[in-house]
Design a protein around this motif. Structure first.
Motif, PDB file in Angstrom:
ATOM      1  N   VAL A  99      26.209  45.784  43.759  1.00 53.90           N
ATOM      2  CA  VAL A  99      25.128  46.011  44.553  1.00 53.90           C
ATOM      3  C   VAL A  99      25.501  46.243  45.723  1.00 53.90           C
ATOM      4  O   VAL A  99      26.656  46.222  45.876  1.00 53.90           O
ATOM      5  N   LEU A 109      28.932  45.688  48.135  1.00 50.40           N
ATOM      6  CA  LEU A 109      28.909  44.239  48.367  1.00 50.40           C
ATOM      7  C   LEU A 109      29.263  43.233  47.524  1.00 50.40           C
ATOM      8  O   LEU A 109      28.926  43.507  46.151  1.00 50.40           O
ATOM      9  N   GLU A 110      30.291  41.581  48.151  1.00 49.62           N
ATOM     10  CA  GLU A 110      30.000  40.994  46.763  1.00 49.62           C
ATOM     11  C   GLU A 110      28.865  40.213  46.939  1.00 49.62           C
ATOM     12  O   GLU A 110      28.174  39.477  47.638  1.00 49.62           O
ATOM     13  N   ALA A 111      28.473  40.130  45.546  1.00 51.14           N
ATOM     14  CA  ALA A 111      27.338  39.788  45.077  1.00 51.14           C
ATOM     15  C   ALA A 111      27.052  39.455  43.993  1.00 51.14           C
ATOM     16  O   ALA A 111      27.291  40.364  42.747  1.00 51.14           O
ATOM     17  N   ILE A 218      16.943  38.506  47.635  1.00 51.70           N
ATOM     18  CA  ILE A 218      18.134  38.185  48.357  1.00 51.70           C
ATOM     19  C   ILE A 218      18.713  36.791  49.454  1.00 51.70           C
ATOM     20  O   ILE A 218      18.358  36.423  50.022  1.00 51.70           O
ATOM     21  N   SER A 220      22.215  33.528  50.061  1.00 44.49           N
ATOM     22  CA  SER A 220      23.013  33.674  50.191  1.00 44.49           C
ATOM     23  C   SER A 220      23.158  31.548  49.891  1.00 44.49           C
ATOM     24  O   SER A 220      22.986  31.163  51.836  1.00 44.49           O
ATOM     25  N   VAL A 244      24.657  36.832  47.648  1.00 44.36           N
ATOM     26  CA  VAL A 244      24.665  37.815  48.822  1.00 44.36           C
ATOM     27  C   VAL A 244      26.628  36.514  49.358  1.00 44.36           C
ATOM     28  O   VAL A 244      26.042  36.136  49.810  1.00 44.36           O
ATOM     29  N   ASP A 248      28.622  39.494  53.948  1.00 47.32           N
ATOM     30  CA  ASP A 248      27.716  40.571  53.241  1.00 47.32           C
ATOM     31  C   ASP A 248      26.719  40.179  53.164  1.00 47.32           C
ATOM     32  O   ASP A 248      25.727  40.971  54.483  1.00 47.32           O
ATOM     33  N   TYR A 249      26.212  39.108  53.443  1.00 46.41           N
ATOM     34  CA  TYR A 249      24.656  38.668  53.456  1.00 46.41           C
ATOM     35  C   TYR A 249      24.951  38.330  55.130  1.00 46.41           C
ATOM     36  O   TYR A 249      23.521  39.073  55.863  1.00 46.41           O
ATOM     37  N   VAL A 266      20.117  47.513  44.227  1.00 51.14           N
ATOM     38  CA  VAL A 266      21.028  46.378  43.215  1.00 51.14           C
ATOM     39  C   VAL A 266      20.597  46.991  41.590  1.00 51.14           C
ATOM     40  O   VAL A 266      19.386  47.630  41.149  1.00 51.14           O
TER      41      VAL A 266
END
Length: 519
Positions: A99, A109-111, A218, A220, A244, A248-249, A266
């Motif tokens: 992502v 992003l960390e996801a 999306i 979190s 996410v 980052d979210y 994505v």
């Protein structure tokens, strides 16, 4: 005077010999301790299971690989083992998730996609990110829904802080800490009311957005610790659902709320099996010599969620029980009663593997001497309850007395206790009236940091604690096997339910879900 000295000397020698007899060491127990400490296989088992095989979500190739690995491992130790089919589950295989924010600037992003999430096209999906609106009622939300078409919709609450409470408590002023908690509580209440107003919950909202043509969901699911989210399952059938990380979210949320119209790309690769795949329990046994139709059972669920690698839920319970079986085969190869281990599938979806075993093997359940289950993390055992069995102290007390004091000194026991109605697999057996006990562990921040999270990985295992648990469980299994008496199944009278004025009922046997994840 001489006779008196002789008498005292004789008395001293008698007392000394009596003391020596009382503290005479059991060679099997001594060898259990020696083998566990001097030739431990735990680190290697942990590496093979968590690093090589990885997460073990029911219905995935990883779960099947784990079952096959365990059978092969047991057979290499000379222990007969098998994979026993009990049902079917929706088949799915995780692929790459990537992502990226592509506007107003570029940032990876960390996801990760959630379990059973649909895949994106090979080139991915790029779209604007939007938040849920504030509306007066569900009718107004229905009118808004077309705005979700072609957008990624953020459905989780915006967290005002990414710092866990213990960090605030350590460094913030008391006034600042209290202010943050009040603001967070108010925000949580506002989010709850928003969901009520629009007429959906966290399960049904993604489905409604999917029907409205959203590009993806999306979310979190923050776990109240630094950098840690809980990773569960998607409810969408055609569009991806991605979790996410809080940091980052929050950034995406602020950009969307302040009019920057962030866009993300994505790429979510995954495979869905056309048909449900078979699901199994792995069973291994050391056959009893005198009472082979009576059973001492070791128990740990084998499956996991797949945000991390399932290290403490329940990789540690799994490798612990495997190590117990290996050691017992080495130092106690001819037990009086059959020692059976169950590595259960689909515990995470409702104790399904163990419930299926209880249904399928009444001949085993009715002859269980004792079952010991371990599930809740990497810590050394700290609590054992009698699970409501009236005379559980009589036999558990005897067996625990044989365990080294440095292990039992920190264990709190509760007798007769109350029966577990769920939570882990011992409950499946307790409901059927079998004396089954949970070896409950110290937390090691289990609830926040490793339970069902993206951080439940090999590096969180505390091997010294797991070794302690191996010694405990191996000695308990040995003592239960050797005990000349059969354990009592008499149930205690449970406490009064304050609402009904009647004694609480004993948990009922519940059927396993034999075909899961499919409509």
């Amino acid at each position: 005077m001489r006779k008196r000295v002789q008498f005292l000397l004789a008395l001293l020698l008698f007392t000394s010999s009596l003391t020596q007899a009382q503290v005479k060491k059991d060679p099997v127990i001594e060898n259990i301790i020696k083998e566990a400490n001097n030739d431990s296989h735990l680190e290697k088992l942990g590496h093979e299971l968590m690093d090589v095989i990885g997460p073990r979500l029911v219905g995935t190739p990883g779960m099947q690989n784990a079952h096959n690995w365990a059978v092969d491992k047991y057979k290499s130790w000379g222990i007969p083992a098998r994979n026993e089919k009990w049902g079917e589950w929706r088949g799915w295989e995780r692929g790459i998730t990537h992502v990226d924010m592509v506007s107003p600037r570029v940032k990876s992003l960390e996801a990760m996609q959630l379990a059973w999430s649909p895949a994106t096209p090979a080139k991915g999906v790029t779209a604007e990110v939007i938040t849920l609106p504030d509306v007066q009622d569900s009718v107004a939300f229905q009118k808004w829904l077309p705005n979700a078409k072609g957008k990624f919709v953020m459905i989780s609450m915006y967290q005002p802080t990414g710092r866990p409470d213990y960090n605030w408590k350590e460094f913030a002023t008391p006034e600042s800490f209290e202010k943050m908690k009040k603001e967070r509580d108010a925000q949580s209440e506002a989010y709850r009311k928003k969901l009520n107003t629009i007429g959906y919950n966290t399960r049904t909202l993604p489905v409604a957005l999917e029907k409205a043509g959203a590009a993806g969901i999306i979310m979190s699911n923050w776990s109240s610790g630094f950098g840690v989210n809980k990773i569960f399952s998607a409810y969408t059938k055609k569009i991806p659902t991605v979790d996410v990380a809080l940091e980052d979210y929050g950034m995406l949320y602020r950009l969307a709320e302040n009019g920057s119209k962030p866009k993300i790309k994505v790429v979510a690769e995954s495979k869905h099996a056309k048909n449900p795949v078979p699901t199994f329990n792995t069973i291994a046994e050391i056959k009893g010599t005198e009472k082979p139709e009576e059973y001492v059972m070791l128990s740990a669920h084998f499956d996991s969620w797949d945000g991390g690698t399932g290290a403490t839920d329940n990789g540690t319970g799994t490798i612990m029980m495997m190590e117990v079986m290996r050691i017992l085969k080495e130092v106690y190869p001819n037990p009086k009663r059959t020692i059976l281990v169950g590595h259960w599938g689909s515990e995470e979806q409702g104790l399904n593997g163990s419930r299926a075993f209880v249904e399928d093997h009444p001949e085993v359940v009715k002859n269980i001497q004792a079952l010991f289950n371990q599930d809740n993390g990497t810590g050394r055992v700290a609590n054992i309850s009698g699970q409501g069995f009236l005379h559980s102290y009589d036999y558990l007390g005897r067996w625990l007395n044989a365990v080294p004091r440095n292990i039992t000194s920190s264990i709190e026991t509760t007798f007769p206790g109350t029966p577990g109605g769920g939570g882990s697999d011992h409950a499946s057996f307790v409901a059927a009236g079998a004396p089954a006990f949970s070896l409950s562990s110290l937390s090691w921040s289990y609830g926040n940091y490793t339970w069902h999270t993206n951080r439940d990985t090999y590096d969180k295992i505390v091997f010294d604690d797991v070794r302690s648990n191996v010694i405990l469980a191996a000695i308990l299994a040995y003592m239960a096997s050797e005990d000349p008496e059969s354990t009592s199944r008499e149930k205690s009278v449970l406490p009064i339910n304050s609402r009904t004025g009647e004694p609480m009922p004993w948990p009922q046997v519940r059927p396993a879900t034999r075909k899961g994840g499919v409509e």
